[in-house]
Design a protein around this motif. Structure first.
Motif, PDB file in Angstrom:
ATOM      1  N   GLY A   1       0.799  -1.219   0.000  1.00 59.81           N
ATOM      2  CA  GLY A   1       0.000   0.000   0.000  1.00 59.81           C
ATOM      3  C   GLY A   1       0.833   1.270   0.000  1.00 59.81           C
ATOM      4  N   VAL A   2       2.148   1.136   0.228  1.00 53.09           N
ATOM      5  CA  VAL A   2       3.027   2.310   0.192  1.00 53.09           C
ATOM      6  C   VAL A   2       3.530   2.495  -1.236  1.00 53.09           C
ATOM      7  CG1 VAL A   2       5.137   3.360   1.061  1.00 53.09           C
ATOM      8  CG2 VAL A   2       3.711   1.978   2.584  1.00 53.09           C
ATOM      9  N   ASN A   3       3.444   3.716  -1.748  1.00 59.88           N
ATOM     10  CA  ASN A   3       3.835   4.002  -3.129  1.00 59.88           C
ATOM     11  C   ASN A   3       5.324   4.345  -3.183  1.00 59.88           C
ATOM     12  OD1 ASN A   3       3.808   4.580  -5.858  1.00 59.88           O
ATOM     13  ND2 ASN A   3       3.049   6.666  -5.574  1.00 59.88           N
ATOM     14  N   TYR A   4       6.159   3.310  -3.265  1.00 63.61           N
ATOM     15  CA  TYR A   4       7.606   3.531  -3.365  1.00 63.61           C
ATOM     16  C   TYR A   4       7.954   3.962  -4.795  1.00 63.61           C
ATOM     17  CZ  TYR A   4       7.859   1.026   1.069  1.00 63.61           C
ATOM     18  OH  TYR A   4       7.687   0.641   2.372  1.00 63.61           O
ATOM     19  N   ASN A   5       8.775   4.971  -4.904  1.00 62.88           N
ATOM     20  CA  ASN A   5       9.140   5.461  -6.232  1.00 62.88           C
ATOM     21  C   ASN A   5       9.931   4.396  -6.981  1.00 62.88           C
ATOM     22  OD1 ASN A   5      10.874   7.046  -8.282  1.00 62.88           O
ATOM     23  ND2 ASN A   5       9.370   8.550  -7.564  1.00 62.88           N
ATOM     24  N   SER A   6       9.614   4.228  -8.268  1.00 63.01           N
ATOM     25  CA  SER A   6      10.235   3.176  -9.080  1.00 63.01           C
ATOM     26  C   SER A   6      11.740   3.373  -9.245  1.00 63.01           C
ATOM     27  CB  SER A   6       9.577   3.125 -10.461  1.00 63.01           C
ATOM     28  OG  SER A   6       9.790   4.340 -11.159  1.00 63.01           O
ATOM     29  N   MET A   7      12.221   4.613  -9.090  1.00 69.38           N
ATOM     30  CA  MET A   7      13.649   4.870  -9.275  1.00 69.38           C
ATOM     31  C   MET A   7      14.467   4.418  -8.069  1.00 69.38           C
ATOM     32  SD  MET A   7      13.631   8.498 -11.294  1.00 69.38           S
ATOM     33  CE  MET A   7      15.080   8.107 -12.242  1.00 69.38           C
ATOM     34  N   LEU A   8      13.785   4.067  -6.990  1.00 68.00           N
ATOM     35  CA  LEU A   8      14.472   3.550  -5.806  1.00 68.00           C
ATOM     36  C   LEU A   8      14.450   2.028  -5.745  1.00 68.00           C
ATOM     37  CD1 LEU A   8      13.022   6.007  -3.115  1.00 68.00           C
ATOM     38  CD2 LEU A   8      15.268   6.138  -4.192  1.00 68.00           C
ATOM     39  N   LEU A   9      13.555   1.424  -6.506  1.00 74.19           N
ATOM     40  CA  LEU A   9      13.337  -0.014  -6.422  1.00 74.19           C
ATOM     41  C   LEU A   9      14.097  -0.756  -7.512  1.00 74.19           C
ATOM     42  CD1 LEU A   9       9.477  -0.053  -5.779  1.00 74.19           C
ATOM     43  CD2 LEU A   9      11.264  -0.650  -4.127  1.00 74.19           C
ATOM     44  N   ALA A  10      14.886  -1.748  -7.116  1.00 71.87           N
ATOM     45  CA  ALA A  10      15.532  -2.624  -8.093  1.00 71.87           C
ATOM     46  C   ALA A  10      14.494  -3.603  -8.622  1.00 71.87           C
ATOM     47  CB  ALA A  10      16.693  -3.372  -7.444  1.00 71.87           C
ATOM     48  N   ARG A  11      14.610  -3.927  -9.896  1.00 73.34           N
ATOM     49  CA  ARG A  11      13.696  -4.889 -10.501  1.00 73.34           C
ATOM     50  C   ARG A  11      14.514  -5.914 -11.293  1.00 73.34           C
ATOM     51  NH1 ARG A  11      12.028   0.180 -13.618  1.00 73.34           N
ATOM     52  NH2 ARG A  11      13.125   0.080 -15.636  1.00 73.34           N
ATOM     53  N   PRO A  12      13.922  -7.056 -11.634  1.00 70.74           N
ATOM     54  CA  PRO A  12      14.671  -8.059 -12.407  1.00 70.74           C
ATOM     55  C   PRO A  12      15.255  -7.444 -13.674  1.00 70.74           C
ATOM     56  CG  PRO A  12      12.591  -8.968 -11.644  1.00 70.74           C
ATOM     57  CD  PRO A  12      12.553  -7.511 -11.310  1.00 70.74           C
ATOM     58  N   VAL A  13      16.518  -7.738 -13.932  1.00 70.41           N
ATOM     59  CA  VAL A  13      17.224  -7.094 -15.050  1.00 70.41           C
ATOM     60  C   VAL A  13      17.072  -7.933 -16.316  1.00 70.41           C
ATOM     61  CG1 VAL A  13      19.435  -6.248 -15.899  1.00 70.41           C
ATOM     62  CG2 VAL A  13      18.882  -6.051 -13.462  1.00 70.41           C
ATOM     63  N   LYS A  14      16.290  -7.394 -17.238  1.00 68.55           N
ATOM     64  CA  LYS A  14      16.157  -8.019 -18.556  1.00 68.55           C
ATOM     65  C   LYS A  14      17.100  -7.357 -19.558  1.00 68.55           C
ATOM     66  CE  LYS A  14      11.271  -8.901 -17.613  1.00 68.55           C
ATOM     67  NZ  LYS A  14       9.869  -8.553 -17.981  1.00 68.55           N
ATOM     68  N   LYS A  15      17.241  -6.027 -19.428  1.00 68.29           N
ATOM     69  CA  LYS A  15      18.157  -5.270 -20.279  1.00 68.29           C
ATOM     70  C   LYS A  15      18.924  -4.266 -19.435  1.00 68.29           C
ATOM     71  CE  LYS A  15      16.515  -5.314 -25.047  1.00 68.29           C
ATOM     72  NZ  LYS A  15      16.178  -4.467 -26.223  1.00 68.29           N
ATOM     73  N   THR A  16      20.153  -4.014 -19.850  1.00 70.45           N
ATOM     74  CA  THR A  16      21.004  -3.045 -19.162  1.00 70.45           C
ATOM     75  C   THR A  16      21.289  -1.877 -20.097  1.00 70.45           C
ATOM     76  OG1 THR A  16      22.058  -4.820 -17.899  1.00 70.45           O
ATOM     77  CG2 THR A  16      23.200  -2.699 -17.982  1.00 70.45           C
ATOM     78  N   GLY A  17      21.210  -0.671 -19.552  1.00 73.14           N
ATOM     79  CA  GLY A  17      21.532   0.520 -20.334  1.00 73.14           C
ATOM     80  C   GLY A  17      22.934   1.020 -20.010  1.00 73.14           C
ATOM     81  N   TYR A  18      23.663   1.452 -21.051  1.00 69.39           N
ATOM     82  CA  TYR A  18      25.009   1.996 -20.872  1.00 69.39           C
ATOM     83  C   TYR A  18      25.104   3.355 -21.560  1.00 69.39           C
ATOM     84  CZ  TYR A  18      26.492  -2.745 -19.562  1.00 69.39           C
ATOM     85  OH  TYR A  18      26.623  -3.971 -18.946  1.00 69.39           O
ATOM     86  N   ILE A  19      25.613   4.338 -20.839  1.00 64.70           N
ATOM     87  CA  ILE A  19      26.022   5.599 -21.438  1.00 64.70           C
ATOM     88  C   ILE A  19      27.542   5.609 -21.449  1.00 64.70           C
ATOM     89  CG2 ILE A  19      26.012   8.114 -21.256  1.00 64.70           C
ATOM     90  CD1 ILE A  19      23.350   7.971 -19.858  1.00 64.70           C
ATOM     91  N   VAL A  20      28.135   5.650 -22.638  1.00 68.61           N
ATOM     92  CA  VAL A  20      29.590   5.616 -22.775  1.00 68.61           C
ATOM     93  C   VAL A  20      30.063   6.992 -23.228  1.00 68.61           C
ATOM     94  CG1 VAL A  20      31.557   4.463 -23.849  1.00 68.61           C
ATOM     95  CG2 VAL A  20      29.460   3.181 -23.393  1.00 68.61           C
ATOM     96  N   ILE A  21      30.989   7.579 -22.468  1.00 63.97           N
ATOM     97  CA  ILE A  21      31.453   8.939 -22.746  1.00 63.97           C
ATOM     98  C   ILE A  21      32.881   8.891 -23.280  1.00 63.97           C
ATOM     99  CG2 ILE A  21      31.782  11.258 -21.808  1.00 63.97           C
ATOM    100  CD1 ILE A  21      29.940  10.456 -19.484  1.00 63.97           C
ATOM    101  N   THR A  22      33.081   9.379 -24.509  1.00 68.61           N
ATOM    102  CA  THR A  22      34.412   9.505 -25.106  1.00 68.61           C
ATOM    103  C   THR A  22      34.562  10.925 -25.654  1.00 68.61           C
ATOM    104  OG1 THR A  22      33.620   8.744 -27.286  1.00 68.61           O
ATOM    105  CG2 THR A  22      34.456   7.061 -25.757  1.00 68.61           C
ATOM    106  N   SER A  23      35.700  11.192 -26.274  1.00 71.94           N
ATOM    107  CA  SER A  23      35.907  12.504 -26.886  1.00 71.94           C
ATOM    108  C   SER A  23      35.364  12.487 -28.315  1.00 71.94           C
ATOM    109  CB  SER A  23      37.391  12.872 -26.899  1.00 71.94           C
ATOM    110  OG  SER A  23      38.092  12.069 -27.830  1.00 71.94           O
ATOM    111  N   ASP A  24      35.279  13.665 -28.928  1.00 73.69           N
ATOM    112  CA  ASP A  24      34.838  13.757 -30.317  1.00 73.69           C
ATOM    113  C   ASP A  24      36.001  13.627 -31.295  1.00 73.69           C
ATOM    114  OD1 ASP A  24      31.889  14.267 -30.469  1.00 73.69           O
ATOM    115  OD2 ASP A  24      32.414  15.865 -29.084  1.00 73.69           O
ATOM    116  N   GLY A  25      37.208  13.932 -30.841  1.00 75.87           N
ATOM    117  CA  GLY A  25      38.365  13.880 -31.722  1.00 75.87           C
ATOM    118  C   GLY A  25      39.532  13.165 -31.080  1.00 75.87           C
ATOM    119  N   GLY A  26      40.680  13.222 -31.750  1.00 79.21           N
ATOM    120  CA  GLY A  26      41.878  12.570 -31.263  1.00 79.21           C
ATOM    121  C   GLY A  26      42.767  13.540 -30.500  1.00 79.21           C
TER     122      GLY A  26
END
Length: 300
Positions: free
Chosen positions: A73-98
């Motif tokens: 009955g308590v509305n826990y925010n979804s961003m605090l709750l872990a759920r079964p992992v079907k897919k993982t998201g990755y943000i990869v940060i690199t440079s634009d040049g050499g």
């Protein structure tokens, strides 16, 4: 011998011009690094305060979740709750040049190793790339990108990255993926950076024991749940933005170090060529003296 001397002299001249360019680029990167470090330090003050507020507001919910004492009955925010992992998201940060040394290669090499070890196929993850080098690298290997962002400024503002960070949190809330990691080089100092993989979603790094206690109670309008629905995505977005700022700082440090190394190498080459030039010139003088002496002896 004369042609050899001219060739060495030309190589010395061209190397000196190259060293002047790399020295100027080193100074530019050093200036960018100073500004980026100041930007990063200022952001940390803001991030600390936001974390303090979020921790205080979610202390009870976090305690319930971490002790596995979730109440019906308590509305826990979804961003605090872990759920079964079907897919993982990755943000990869690199440079634009050499011209940043091994900055990009260290990130991409470790990313590929991690993907191969943790996932059986591309269907197991969603990839988001910040920086043209990473985007081109993944495309060349047939890895699909959900989104890519190129040509960030040297000190990116939140407005520049708002679309990608908002999209990432929205994708998590819509269950496109079930956890989100940001992968980048963390800035330690001007000579050192460290590959880092930080879990951004769900938000699990908050410690309810850190929550401040106040004599007066908060009054929430319209409600605490409604405020957290707005605040938690903003907190997650601020974490992602902080990683981007950190990565940019490491990029400028890598650029400065790479240009310093190039300048030092140019100086070593100039020193070696100068020695070769002096030896060649001494050989030419010795040859001329020998020929003069030989001619004088022949006339006697």
């Amino acid at each position: 011998m004369g042609a050899s001397l001219n060739e060495i002299k030309q190589r010395i001249g061209s190397t000196k011009k190259t060293s002047q360019i790399t020295k100027a680029m080193q100074m530019v990167s050093a200036s960018k690094l100073t500004k980026s470090e100041s930007h990063s330090n200022n952001f940390q003050i803001y991030a600390h305060k936001v974390r303090e507020v979020v921790t205080h507001m979610t202390a009870q919910e976090l305690t319930d979740i971490y002790t596995n004492n979730v109440h019906d009955g308590v509305n826990y925010n979804s961003m605090l709750l872990a759920r079964p992992v079907k897919k993982t998201g990755y943000i990869v940060i690199t440079s634009d040049g050499g011209l940043v040394g091994g900055y990009n290669s260290s990130i991409l090499k470790q990313m590929m190793t991690m993907l191969e070890e943790d996932h059986e196929s591309q269907d197991d993850y969603v990839m988001i790339a910040i920086g043209g080098t990473g985007a081109d690298f993944f495309k060349a290997r047939g890895i699909n990108l959900a989104y890519e962002l190129r040509n960030l400024s040297d000190q990116p503002s939140f407005d520049e990255v708002r679309k990608i960070v908002t999209m990432a949190t929205t994708m998590y809330q819509n269950e496109v993926f079930d956890e989100l990691y940001v992968c980048y080089n963390h800035h330690i100092n001007s000579l050192t950076s460290q590959f880092r993989v930080e879990k951004m979603l769900p938000i699990t790094d908050l410690d309810p024991d850190e929550a401040e206690s106040y004599e007066q109670e908060y009054l929430f309008e319209p409600s605490k749940a409604a405020i957290l629905d707005q605040l938690l995505p903003q907190y997650a977005e601020s974490l992602i933005y902080g990683s981007i700022v950190d990565a940019k700082t490491a990029e400028h440090a890598a650029g400065m170090t790479a240009m310093k190394t190039a300048t030092d190498n140019a100086k070593n080459i100039i020193d070696d060529l100068t020695i070769s030039f002096n030896r060649a010139r001494q050989g030419a003088i010795t040859q001329e003296i020998t020929e003069i002496v030989a001619g004088a002896i022949a006339l006697e």
